[in-house]
Design a protein around this motif. Structure first.
Motif, PDB file in Angstrom:
ATOM      1  N   SER A  11       0.830  -1.208   0.000  1.00  0.00           N
ATOM      2  CA  SER A  11       0.000   0.000   0.000  1.00  0.00           C
ATOM      3  C   SER A  11       0.863   1.256   0.000  1.00  0.00           C
ATOM      4  O   SER A  11       0.467   2.281  -0.565  1.00  0.00           O
ATOM      5  CB  SER A  11      -0.936  -0.002   1.195  1.00  0.00           C
ATOM      6  OG  SER A  11      -0.204   0.153   2.379  1.00  0.00           O
ATOM      7  N   ALA A  12       2.075   1.193   0.589  1.00  0.00           N
ATOM      8  CA  ALA A  12       2.978   2.351   0.533  1.00  0.00           C
ATOM      9  C   ALA A  12       3.463   2.586  -0.886  1.00  0.00           C
ATOM     10  O   ALA A  12       3.577   3.735  -1.335  1.00  0.00           O
ATOM     11  CB  ALA A  12       4.154   2.141   1.477  1.00  0.00           C
ATOM     12  N   ILE A  13       3.743   1.482  -1.631  1.00  0.00           N
ATOM     13  CA  ILE A  13       4.172   1.658  -3.025  1.00  0.00           C
ATOM     14  C   ILE A  13       3.030   2.223  -3.867  1.00  0.00           C
ATOM     15  O   ILE A  13       3.242   3.057  -4.748  1.00  0.00           O
ATOM     16  CB  ILE A  13       4.699   0.324  -3.582  1.00  0.00           C
ATOM     17  CG1 ILE A  13       6.010  -0.039  -2.893  1.00  0.00           C
ATOM     18  CG2 ILE A  13       4.946   0.387  -5.066  1.00  0.00           C
ATOM     19  CD1 ILE A  13       6.581  -1.336  -3.350  1.00  0.00           C
ATOM     20  N   ALA A  15       0.737   4.263  -2.730  1.00  0.00           N
ATOM     21  CA  ALA A  15       0.572   5.671  -2.382  1.00  0.00           C
ATOM     22  C   ALA A  15       1.715   6.519  -2.901  1.00  0.00           C
ATOM     23  O   ALA A  15       1.607   7.737  -2.935  1.00  0.00           O
ATOM     24  CB  ALA A  15       0.462   5.833  -0.868  1.00  0.00           C
ATOM     25  N   PHE A  16       2.814   5.891  -3.347  1.00  0.00           N
ATOM     26  CA  PHE A  16       3.922   6.682  -3.903  1.00  0.00           C
ATOM     27  C   PHE A  16       3.559   7.263  -5.264  1.00  0.00           C
ATOM     28  O   PHE A  16       4.211   8.203  -5.724  1.00  0.00           O
ATOM     29  CB  PHE A  16       5.172   5.806  -4.017  1.00  0.00           C
ATOM     30  CG  PHE A  16       6.387   6.563  -4.447  1.00  0.00           C
ATOM     31  CD1 PHE A  16       7.031   7.392  -3.560  1.00  0.00           C
ATOM     32  CD2 PHE A  16       6.876   6.456  -5.728  1.00  0.00           C
ATOM     33  CE1 PHE A  16       8.133   8.110  -3.952  1.00  0.00           C
ATOM     34  CE2 PHE A  16       7.981   7.166  -6.123  1.00  0.00           C
ATOM     35  CZ  PHE A  16       8.609   7.996  -5.231  1.00  0.00           C
ATOM     36  N   MET A  32       3.380  12.109   1.488  1.00  0.00           N
ATOM     37  CA  MET A  32       4.589  11.836   2.272  1.00  0.00           C
ATOM     38  C   MET A  32       4.232  11.524   3.716  1.00  0.00           C
ATOM     39  O   MET A  32       4.817  10.602   4.320  1.00  0.00           O
ATOM     40  CB  MET A  32       5.521  13.044   2.176  1.00  0.00           C
ATOM     41  CG  MET A  32       6.932  12.787   2.631  1.00  0.00           C
ATOM     42  SD  MET A  32       7.171  13.009   4.384  1.00  0.00           S
ATOM     43  CE  MET A  32       7.183  14.774   4.476  1.00  0.00           C
ATOM     44  N   ASN A  33       3.263  12.245   4.271  1.00  0.00           N
ATOM     45  CA  ASN A  33       2.847  11.985   5.656  1.00  0.00           C
ATOM     46  C   ASN A  33       2.251  10.586   5.790  1.00  0.00           C
ATOM     47  O   ASN A  33       2.560   9.859   6.745  1.00  0.00           O
ATOM     48  CB  ASN A  33       1.822  13.055   6.062  1.00  0.00           C
ATOM     49  CG  ASN A  33       1.541  13.040   7.519  1.00  0.00           C
ATOM     50  OD1 ASN A  33       2.238  12.385   8.276  1.00  0.00           O
ATOM     51  ND2 ASN A  33       0.510  13.743   7.934  1.00  0.00           N
ATOM     52  N   SER A  34       1.428  10.194   4.815  1.00  0.00           N
ATOM     53  CA  SER A  34       0.790   8.874   4.884  1.00  0.00           C
ATOM     54  C   SER A  34       1.818   7.749   4.802  1.00  0.00           C
ATOM     55  O   SER A  34       1.759   6.779   5.572  1.00  0.00           O
ATOM     56  CB  SER A  34      -0.218   8.739   3.751  1.00  0.00           C
ATOM     57  OG  SER A  34      -1.112   9.803   3.770  1.00  0.00           O
ATOM     58  N   ILE A  35       2.793   7.885   3.861  1.00  0.00           N
ATOM     59  CA  ILE A  35       3.807   6.839   3.718  1.00  0.00           C
ATOM     60  C   ILE A  35       4.686   6.765   4.968  1.00  0.00           C
ATOM     61  O   ILE A  35       5.099   5.695   5.398  1.00  0.00           O
ATOM     62  CB  ILE A  35       4.633   7.103   2.439  1.00  0.00           C
ATOM     63  CG1 ILE A  35       3.736   6.982   1.218  1.00  0.00           C
ATOM     64  CG2 ILE A  35       5.729   6.089   2.280  1.00  0.00           C
ATOM     65  CD1 ILE A  35       4.421   7.365  -0.037  1.00  0.00           C
ATOM     66  N   GLY A  36       4.935   7.917   5.608  1.00  0.00           N
ATOM     67  CA  GLY A  36       5.732   7.916   6.833  1.00  0.00           C
ATOM     68  C   GLY A  36       5.058   7.172   7.966  1.00  0.00           C
ATOM     69  O   GLY A  36       5.708   6.397   8.680  1.00  0.00           O
ATOM     70  N   VAL A  37       3.742   7.383   8.140  1.00  0.00           N
ATOM     71  CA  VAL A  37       3.027   6.667   9.212  1.00  0.00           C
ATOM     72  C   VAL A  37       2.984   5.173   8.919  1.00  0.00           C
ATOM     73  O   VAL A  37       3.110   4.335   9.819  1.00  0.00           O
ATOM     74  CB  VAL A  37       1.631   7.275   9.398  1.00  0.00           C
ATOM     75  CG1 VAL A  37       0.844   6.513  10.430  1.00  0.00           C
ATOM     76  CG2 VAL A  37       1.751   8.696   9.848  1.00  0.00           C
ATOM     77  N   MET A  38       2.852   4.810   7.622  1.00  0.00           N
ATOM     78  CA  MET A  38       2.865   3.385   7.272  1.00  0.00           C
ATOM     79  C   MET A  38       4.210   2.750   7.605  1.00  0.00           C
ATOM     80  O   MET A  38       4.278   1.617   8.114  1.00  0.00           O
ATOM     81  CB  MET A  38       2.579   3.221   5.781  1.00  0.00           C
ATOM     82  CG  MET A  38       1.132   3.405   5.403  1.00  0.00           C
ATOM     83  SD  MET A  38       0.935   3.391   3.648  1.00  0.00           S
ATOM     84  CE  MET A  38      -0.707   4.015   3.501  1.00  0.00           C
ATOM     85  N   PHE A  39       5.323   3.474   7.380  1.00  0.00           N
ATOM     86  CA  PHE A  39       6.636   2.921   7.725  1.00  0.00           C
ATOM     87  C   PHE A  39       6.815   2.793   9.225  1.00  0.00           C
ATOM     88  O   PHE A  39       7.510   1.898   9.698  1.00  0.00           O
ATOM     89  CB  PHE A  39       7.739   3.780   7.117  1.00  0.00           C
ATOM     90  CG  PHE A  39       7.953   3.530   5.669  1.00  0.00           C
ATOM     91  CD1 PHE A  39       7.481   2.375   5.084  1.00  0.00           C
ATOM     92  CD2 PHE A  39       8.613   4.444   4.882  1.00  0.00           C
ATOM     93  CE1 PHE A  39       7.662   2.132   3.748  1.00  0.00           C
ATOM     94  CE2 PHE A  39       8.799   4.212   3.547  1.00  0.00           C
ATOM     95  CZ  PHE A  39       8.326   3.055   2.981  1.00  0.00           C
ATOM     96  N   LEU A  40       6.177   3.699   9.995  1.00  0.00           N
ATOM     97  CA  LEU A  40       6.244   3.577  11.459  1.00  0.00           C
ATOM     98  C   LEU A  40       5.544   2.289  11.915  1.00  0.00           C
ATOM     99  O   LEU A  40       6.035   1.585  12.809  1.00  0.00           O
ATOM    100  CB  LEU A  40       5.611   4.805  12.098  1.00  0.00           C
ATOM    101  CG  LEU A  40       5.852   5.089  13.570  1.00  0.00           C
ATOM    102  CD1 LEU A  40       5.896   6.579  13.759  1.00  0.00           C
ATOM    103  CD2 LEU A  40       4.748   4.559  14.428  1.00  0.00           C
TER     104      LEU A  40
ATOM    105  N   ALA D  28      -4.564   4.077   0.523  1.00  0.00           N
ATOM    106  CA  ALA D  28      -3.766   4.185  -0.699  1.00  0.00           C
ATOM    107  C   ALA D  28      -4.655   4.360  -1.925  1.00  0.00           C
ATOM    108  O   ALA D  28      -4.378   5.183  -2.792  1.00  0.00           O
ATOM    109  CB  ALA D  28      -2.891   2.946  -0.847  1.00  0.00           C
ATOM    110  N   LEU D  48      -6.237   6.575   7.641  1.00  0.00           N
ATOM    111  CA  LEU D  48      -4.890   6.281   8.130  1.00  0.00           C
ATOM    112  C   LEU D  48      -4.873   6.098   9.636  1.00  0.00           C
ATOM    113  O   LEU D  48      -4.262   5.152  10.165  1.00  0.00           O
ATOM    114  CB  LEU D  48      -3.971   7.420   7.715  1.00  0.00           C
ATOM    115  CG  LEU D  48      -2.500   7.243   7.999  1.00  0.00           C
ATOM    116  CD1 LEU D  48      -1.962   6.166   7.127  1.00  0.00           C
ATOM    117  CD2 LEU D  48      -1.771   8.516   7.762  1.00  0.00           C
TER     118      LEU D  48
END
Lengths: 83, 168, 77, 111
Positions: A11-13, A15-16, A32-40, D28, D48
């Motif tokens: 899902s991060a890919i 959202a990129f 960028m904020n959404s992908i950062g929370v997903m990585f956390l 996403a 989210l």
């Protein structure tokens, strides 16, 4: 546990795509904020997979650093000068 | 003096939770660091909070804080399900609009806390705040007509009464 | 099974690096820089190195981006 | 009775992880498919945070009561406080420059 990590990274890919082709600058900031929370969330789940609880400290420090990044970008970044 | 003592206790509990083990070295280092922090920056930490009103009847307020957290998490899941249902439709159909909502809260802390309750639990997004008229500018999603706006403003009043019981 | 996650992260790292170099606008590449740092942090965690991951989370994902953003603001590009 | 309690815990963690995956995937897809900036902000805040809450609750249900679950609750509270502030700051950063006209009609979204 690993299937959850795999789904979150997929899902991060997805959202990129919004970072790659955003019409304006706040679109990229939201993505960028959404992908950062997903990585956390990935960091928290990896600390359960390896069963070493020191990796939670990495997640805490990364969360603080992500919030500071969003605040500084929203204050100092401007729309480029045209003309 | 009360502020410094409260700051020392809070940071000492936070230090032991983050350290994760009881030991004599951890105890000595935590005492030194927490005393330095509470002596230096206790005045800046509680500059906006009125201490005299906050500690009057604390066990009664603890019940309302618990009620606020339960209502918060329930409404977050409800509104996230509404938004995620729009994402998987074949043709996304929603009708957003900008609405201004007036509040009746007096304290500045409660007005700042209410923005969290606009953004997450409702289907709304707080965008701006007017100081003179005390109006929030809110961006709603899936509101069809003007009658539905009046129906959704009563949902806000439920959170507003709970917050007013905590801070005032 | 952990190999699939690792190879997927390496592919994502290459995508962000290419986007960061070949884009035209300067602020777009600055926004992608903390994502690059975050993927490096996850790779260090998978390779069992928590000290390097802590330093990376502070420096690469935090302070370097802040310095670049303030530098772009100061110079009129 | 010994094997009864961990299986209940595994079941709760499984349900929470499934709901978390659903909300994160909807985040996403919503970021890609929504036509306008403010609706993307809706997808970036609510779905989210619902996914984050459910993944953290699954980890707490898997762990039990210890120091690690206290640390998880601290990270969750930090995330719940700071993410609406970030969304509000981004909305105000867009609102200063008037990128998008303020009043929408329904015909704008159907093209």
């Amino acid at each position: 546990m690993l299937y959850v990590i795999l789904a979150i990274i997929l899902s991060a890919i997805l959202a990129f795509y919004r970072v790659f082709k955003g019409p304006s600058l706040p679109d990229r900031l939201v993505a960028m904020n959404s992908i950062g929370v997903m990585f956390l969330l990935v960091l928290v789940l990896l600390s359960y997979y390896f069963e070493r609880k020191i990796f939670l400290d990495v997640a805490l420090v990364y969360g603080i650093s992500l919030f500071i990044n969003v605040l500084i970008m929203a204050k100092y970044l401007k729309i480029p000068w045209k003309g | 003096m009360k502020k410094k003592l409260l700051t020392f206790v809070l940071t000492f509990v936070l230090w032991f939770v983050l350290a994760g083990r009881f030991n004599i070295q951890v105890f000595l280092l935590g005492t030194i660091i927490c005393s330095i922090i509470s002596l230096m920056m206790a005045e800046n930490l509680f500059r906006l909070i009125q201490m005299k009103d906050g500690t009057k009847d604390f066990p009664k307020k603890l019940y309302y804080i618990f009620m606020v957290i339960i209502a918060f998490i329930y409404d977050v899941f409800l509104s996230a399900f509404k938004v995620s249902r729009h994402a998987f439709e074949m043709k996304p159909s929603f009708s957003p609009r900008l609405v201004s909502v007036q509040t009746s809260l007096e304290n500045s802390n409660s007005m700042a806390t209410l923005v969290h309750f606009f953004t997450l639990p409702q289907g709304a997004l707080a965008m701006d705040f007017d100081d003179i008229y005390k109006e929030y500018v809110i961006h709603w999603i899936d509101v069809d007509s003007d009658d539905e706006v009046e129906g959704k403003k009563t949902l806000i009043l439920k959170h507003e009464n709970l917050i007013a019981k905590i801070f005032d | 099974m952990i190999n699939i996650v690792f190879y997927l992260l390496l592919l994502f790292l290459i995508i962000t690096a290419f986007f960061m170099v070949f884009t035209k606008d300067l602020s777009n590449s600055v926004i992608t820089l903390p994502l690059f740092g975050a993927i490096l942090v996850i790779i260090f965690v998978i390779l069992q190195a928590p000290g390097v991951a802590l330093a990376g989370a502070i420096m690469t994902a935090g302070l370097t981006t802040a310095f670049f953003v303030i530098t772009i603001n100061k110079t009129e590009y | 009775m010994i094997d009864f309690l961990p299986s209940i815990r595994q079941l709760f963690a499984f349900v929470f992880f499934i709901t978390g995956i659903y909300f994160l995937l909807s985040t996403a897809v919503g970021l890609i498919r929504f036509p306008n900036l403010y609706t993307r902000l809706h997808a970036g805040s609510k779905c989210l945070m619902a996914g984050g809450i459910s993944v953290f609750m699954g980890c707490i249900a898997l762990e039990g009561i210890s120091f690690v679950s206290l640390k998880l609750i601290i990270i969750l509270a930090f995330l719940l406080i700071t993410n609406p502030i970030a969304i509000h700051v981004i909305a105000k950063f867009d609102n200063n420059y008037n990128l998008i006209p303020k009043v929408y009609t329904k015909e704008d979204f159907e093209k």
